[in-house]
Enzyme design. Structure first.
Site, PDB file in Angstrom:
ATOM      1  N   MET A  36      33.423  30.950  47.315  1.00  0.00           N
ATOM      2  CA  MET A  36      33.635  30.595  48.714  1.00  0.00           C
ATOM      3  C   MET A  36      33.218  31.718  49.656  1.00  0.00           C
ATOM      4  SD  MET A  36      37.096  29.075  50.456  1.00  0.00           S
ATOM      5  CE  MET A  36      38.136  30.315  49.657  1.00  0.00           C
ATOM      6  N   TYR A  60      38.059  37.562  39.119  1.00  0.00           N
ATOM      7  CA  TYR A  60      38.864  36.622  38.327  1.00  0.00           C
ATOM      8  C   TYR A  60      40.056  36.275  39.211  1.00  0.00           C
ATOM      9  CZ  TYR A  60      41.628  34.898  34.307  1.00  0.00           C
ATOM     10  OH  TYR A  60      42.367  34.147  33.433  1.00  0.00           O
ATOM     11  N   THR A  61      40.111  35.033  39.703  1.00  0.00           N
ATOM     12  CA  THR A  61      41.130  34.662  40.686  1.00  0.00           C
ATOM     13  C   THR A  61      42.151  33.657  40.174  1.00  0.00           C
ATOM     14  OG1 THR A  61      39.650  32.964  41.575  1.00  0.00           O
ATOM     15  CG2 THR A  61      39.574  35.146  42.616  1.00  0.00           C
ATOM     16  N   TYR A  76      47.405  39.500  37.802  1.00  0.00           N
ATOM     17  CA  TYR A  76      46.297  39.441  38.754  1.00  0.00           C
ATOM     18  C   TYR A  76      46.340  40.629  39.703  1.00  0.00           C
ATOM     19  CZ  TYR A  76      43.639  37.841  42.852  1.00  0.00           C
ATOM     20  OH  TYR A  76      42.774  37.756  43.907  1.00  0.00           O
TER      21      TYR A  76
END
Length: 291
Positions: free
Chosen positions: A11, A61-62, A126
């Site tokens: 995005m 890496y989300t 995360y």
């Protein structure tokens, strides 16, 4: 100046490449298939082939929940990858803007937005892996690297909360949304424009940590109501609930608003209010959904 944008299929990566092209900049955008930032040979090849002056790292890496059981993979992308990019930048004399997140904080500050120099204390895998990437960039490029933290990102490309609410409005009579998490909804196109403005200043007025979120703050519940209102749906169809109703492997920050005090030294202004940005963003997001 030659720009290189990693994670260009995501995005923010797509918006950044599009913004730079609109401005007539010399930019190369590389998705993961064209550049695996965790592969040293791949990184060396790309720097040799493209010779960038400025790298914008949007690769990440989300998958916040998946990282809880696969922290090793998340660390490769979010920690090792940025270190390799920073080392390559140092070797080739390039500068780096590295995207990071509010998840590096504990999410418990309730009233005062986190300043840029607040001590990180991530509560999730995360967050820990993104902090590792920040530390690698700042240690390797103390004067020519910028860590740009953002949060609650939405936009026209890819899945996000705002697009989800638009879809649910069409399919459900009512929607339950958590009202005990506060943050700053941030339009990816606004961040992309800020990156384009910031680039020439990296290594001069801009270095270290900066926060790139739209101004003001709200809850997910209030954001959902605003989305409904702007698409001429009844906001009362959005019902408040608590985080306890949506149990997830990774805890979400109760408060993740970020302070913007360091923008003054760069000669740039912080991003505009989130409501103004959302009003402008919605037609673009709805067009993308319907296409």
């Amino acid at each position: 100046m030659k720009w290189l944008v990693t994670g260009a299929a995501g995005m923010l990566g797509r918006d950044t490449v599009e913004e730079l092209l609109r401005r007539g900049e010399d930019v190369v955008g590389l998705a993961r298939a064209a550049l695996d930032i965790t592969d040293p040979d791949d990184v060396r090849r790309v720097f040799t082939d493209h010779e960038p002056d400025l790298v914008v790292n949007c690769a990440a890496y989300t998958a916040v929940d998946d990282a809880e059981t696969d922290e090793e993979t998340a660390l490769r992308v979010n920690g090792v990858g940025p270190r390799l990019l920073a080392q390559a930048c140092a070797e080739h004399g390039a500068r780096l803007i590295h995207m990071s997140t509010d998840y590096v904080f504990d999410g418990e500050a309730r009233e005062t937005p986190y300043p840029e120099d607040h001590t990180p204390a991530p509560r999730t895998a995360y967050g820990r892996t993104k902090l590792a990437g920040e530390q690698a960039v700042l240690a390797t490029l103390p004067d020519t690297g910028v860590v740009l933290r953002t949060a609650w990102l939405y936009g026209a490309h890819g899945g996000n909360f705002v697009a989800t609410m638009i879809g649910l409005e069409a399919r459900r009579d009512t929607v339950d949304v958590v009202d005990d998490q506060r943050g700053q909804p941030t339009w990816s196109a606004d961040v992309a424009a800020l990156i384009a403005d910031l680039g020439p200043r990296v290594g001069a007025e801009a270095y270290g940590v900066l926060h790139a979120t739209n101004s003001g703050e709200t809850t997910w519940f209030e954001l959902a109501r605003e989305v409904f209102r702007l698409i001429d749906a009844d906001p009362d169809r959005v019902h408040p609930t608590t985080s306890a109703a949506f149990t997830r492997p990774a805890p979400r920050p109760a408060y993740s608003a970020l302070g913007h005090s360091r923008w003054q030294q760069t000669g740039l202004r912080p991003l505009r209010d989130w409501r103004t940005a959302l009003h402008e963003a919605l037609p673009h997001i709805r067009k993308e959904i319907s296409s």
